[in-house]
Scaffold this motif. Structure first.
Motif, PDB file in Angstrom:
ATOM      1  N   LEU A   6       1.115  -1.605  -0.325  1.00 46.82           N
ATOM      2  CA  LEU A   6      -0.158   0.312   0.571  1.00 46.82           C
ATOM      3  C   LEU A   6       0.785   1.036   0.674  1.00 46.82           C
ATOM      4  CD1 LEU A   6      -2.851  -1.152   1.975  1.00 46.82           C
ATOM      5  CD2 LEU A   6      -3.233  -0.319  -0.583  1.00 46.82           C
ATOM      6  N   ILE A   7       2.085   1.261   0.657  1.00 53.19           N
ATOM      7  CA  ILE A   7       3.569   2.032   0.304  1.00 53.19           C
ATOM      8  C   ILE A   7       3.262   3.178  -0.458  1.00 53.19           C
ATOM      9  CG2 ILE A   7       5.040   3.297   1.308  1.00 53.19           C
ATOM     10  CD1 ILE A   7       4.157   1.843   5.038  1.00 53.19           C
ATOM     11  N   LEU A   8       3.683   1.469  -1.262  1.00 56.77           N
ATOM     12  CA  LEU A   8       4.485   2.332  -2.364  1.00 56.77           C
ATOM     13  C   LEU A   8       3.269   1.963  -3.486  1.00 56.77           C
ATOM     14  CD1 LEU A   8       6.202  -1.031  -2.896  1.00 56.77           C
ATOM     15  CD2 LEU A   8       6.917   0.880  -2.673  1.00 56.77           C
ATOM     16  N   LEU A   9       1.766   1.900  -3.623  1.00 60.84           N
ATOM     17  CA  LEU A   9       1.208   2.391  -4.444  1.00 60.84           C
ATOM     18  C   LEU A   9       1.053   4.055  -4.414  1.00 60.84           C
ATOM     19  CD1 LEU A   9      -1.565  -0.891  -4.842  1.00 60.84           C
ATOM     20  CD2 LEU A   9       0.292   0.243  -6.043  1.00 60.84           C
ATOM     21  N   LEU A  10       0.555   4.245  -3.282  1.00 59.29           N
ATOM     22  CA  LEU A  10       0.491   5.555  -2.478  1.00 59.29           C
ATOM     23  C   LEU A  10       1.775   6.408  -2.860  1.00 59.29           C
ATOM     24  CD1 LEU A  10      -1.294   4.996   0.873  1.00 59.29           C
ATOM     25  CD2 LEU A  10      -1.816   5.857  -1.018  1.00 59.29           C
ATOM     26  N   LEU A  11       2.891   5.545  -2.926  1.00 60.77           N
ATOM     27  CA  LEU A  11       4.304   6.091  -3.742  1.00 60.77           C
ATOM     28  C   LEU A  11       3.795   6.847  -5.020  1.00 60.77           C
ATOM     29  CD1 LEU A  11       7.108   5.460  -1.244  1.00 60.77           C
ATOM     30  CD2 LEU A  11       6.015   7.358  -1.641  1.00 60.77           C
ATOM     31  N   ALA A  12       3.571   5.809  -5.906  1.00 55.29           N
ATOM     32  CA  ALA A  12       3.486   5.891  -6.860  1.00 55.29           C
ATOM     33  C   ALA A  12       2.984   6.714  -7.514  1.00 55.29           C
ATOM     34  CB  ALA A  12       2.971   4.261  -8.032  1.00 55.29           C
ATOM     35  N   ALA A  13       1.616   6.858  -6.596  1.00 54.40           N
ATOM     36  CA  ALA A  13       0.450   7.304  -6.824  1.00 54.40           C
ATOM     37  C   ALA A  13       0.797   9.335  -6.679  1.00 54.40           C
ATOM     38  CB  ALA A  13      -0.787   7.317  -6.012  1.00 54.40           C
ATOM     39  N   ALA A  14       1.700   9.373  -6.106  1.00 49.78           N
ATOM     40  CA  ALA A  14       1.978  10.612  -5.621  1.00 49.78           C
ATOM     41  C   ALA A  14       2.613  11.002  -6.955  1.00 49.78           C
ATOM     42  CB  ALA A  14       2.832  10.720  -3.951  1.00 49.78           C
ATOM     43  N   LEU A  18       1.415   5.570 -11.378  1.00 47.15           N
ATOM     44  CA  LEU A  18       0.669   4.125 -10.809  1.00 47.15           C
ATOM     45  C   LEU A  18       0.395   3.623 -11.749  1.00 47.15           C
ATOM     46  CD1 LEU A  18      -1.231   2.551  -8.092  1.00 47.15           C
ATOM     47  CD2 LEU A  18      -2.457   5.323  -8.227  1.00 47.15           C
ATOM     48  N   ALA A  19      -0.181   4.179 -13.137  1.00 47.47           N
ATOM     49  CA  ALA A  19      -1.126   3.529 -14.309  1.00 47.47           C
ATOM     50  C   ALA A  19       0.380   2.719 -15.051  1.00 47.47           C
ATOM     51  CB  ALA A  19      -1.219   4.622 -15.759  1.00 47.47           C
ATOM     52  N   VAL A  20       1.272   3.157 -14.745  1.00 49.50           N
ATOM     53  CA  VAL A  20       2.950   2.001 -14.973  1.00 49.50           C
ATOM     54  C   VAL A  20       2.588   2.007 -13.985  1.00 49.50           C
ATOM     55  CG1 VAL A  20       5.158   2.349 -15.233  1.00 49.50           C
ATOM     56  CG2 VAL A  20       3.967   4.476 -16.098  1.00 49.50           C
ATOM     57  N   VAL A  21       2.892   0.712 -13.049  1.00 51.84           N
ATOM     58  CA  VAL A  21       2.849   0.523 -11.734  1.00 51.84           C
ATOM     59  C   VAL A  21       1.454  -0.806 -12.020  1.00 51.84           C
ATOM     60  CG1 VAL A  21       3.170  -0.418  -9.658  1.00 51.84           C
ATOM     61  CG2 VAL A  21       4.443   2.224 -10.536  1.00 51.84           C
ATOM     62  N   VAL A  22       0.581  -0.406 -12.225  1.00 50.14           N
ATOM     63  CA  VAL A  22      -0.396  -1.343 -12.496  1.00 50.14           C
ATOM     64  C   VAL A  22      -0.830  -1.418 -13.532  1.00 50.14           C
ATOM     65  CG1 VAL A  22      -3.289  -1.186 -12.832  1.00 50.14           C
ATOM     66  CG2 VAL A  22      -2.188   0.576 -10.937  1.00 50.14           C
ATOM     67  N   LYS A  23      -0.286  -0.888 -14.734  1.00 53.00           N
ATOM     68  CA  LYS A  23      -0.386  -1.601 -16.978  1.00 53.00           C
ATOM     69  C   LYS A  23       0.622  -2.635 -15.703  1.00 53.00           C
ATOM     70  CE  LYS A  23      -1.638   1.731 -18.908  1.00 53.00           C
ATOM     71  NZ  LYS A  23      -1.358   2.571 -20.048  1.00 53.00           N
ATOM     72  N   THR A  24       2.248  -2.576 -15.264  1.00 49.41           N
ATOM     73  CA  THR A  24       3.424  -3.712 -15.149  1.00 49.41           C
ATOM     74  C   THR A  24       3.249  -4.873 -14.479  1.00 49.41           C
ATOM     75  OG1 THR A  24       5.259  -1.643 -15.630  1.00 49.41           O
ATOM     76  CG2 THR A  24       5.582  -3.564 -14.853  1.00 49.41           C
ATOM     77  N   ALA A  25       2.141  -4.493 -13.233  1.00 52.31           N
ATOM     78  CA  ALA A  25       1.919  -6.489 -12.829  1.00 52.31           C
ATOM     79  C   ALA A  25       0.650  -6.642 -13.297  1.00 52.31           C
ATOM     80  CB  ALA A  25       1.398  -4.940 -11.190  1.00 52.31           C
TER      81      ALA A  25
END
Length: 69
Positions: A6-14, A18-25
């Protein structure tokens, strides 16, 4: 572990990635799923082939000789 994700997702959103992280996952998860399905299909057809081969060999041995009365 969930808190770390969750912390990593919040940092990605900040940082706006976040879109790149979600697409990669999603790509990684789908690739692993496809690999598992492909290996399962190969294993299924291999086992089916070996079973049919064993059945044919067993039936061939079970038959009486061709010249027997």
């Amino acid at each position: 572990m969930l808190v770390f994700i969750l912390i990593l997702l919040l940092l990605a959103a900040a940082f706006g990635v976040l879109a790149v992280v979600v697409k990669t996952a999603l790509i990684i998860a789908l690739s692993i799923t496809l690999a598992v399905v492909l290996l399962a299909a190969i294993g299924y057809y291999w086992a089916r082939y070996r079973f049919n081969q064993f059945r044919r060999d067993f039936q061939r041995r079970d038959l009486p000789p061709s010249g027997a009365p």
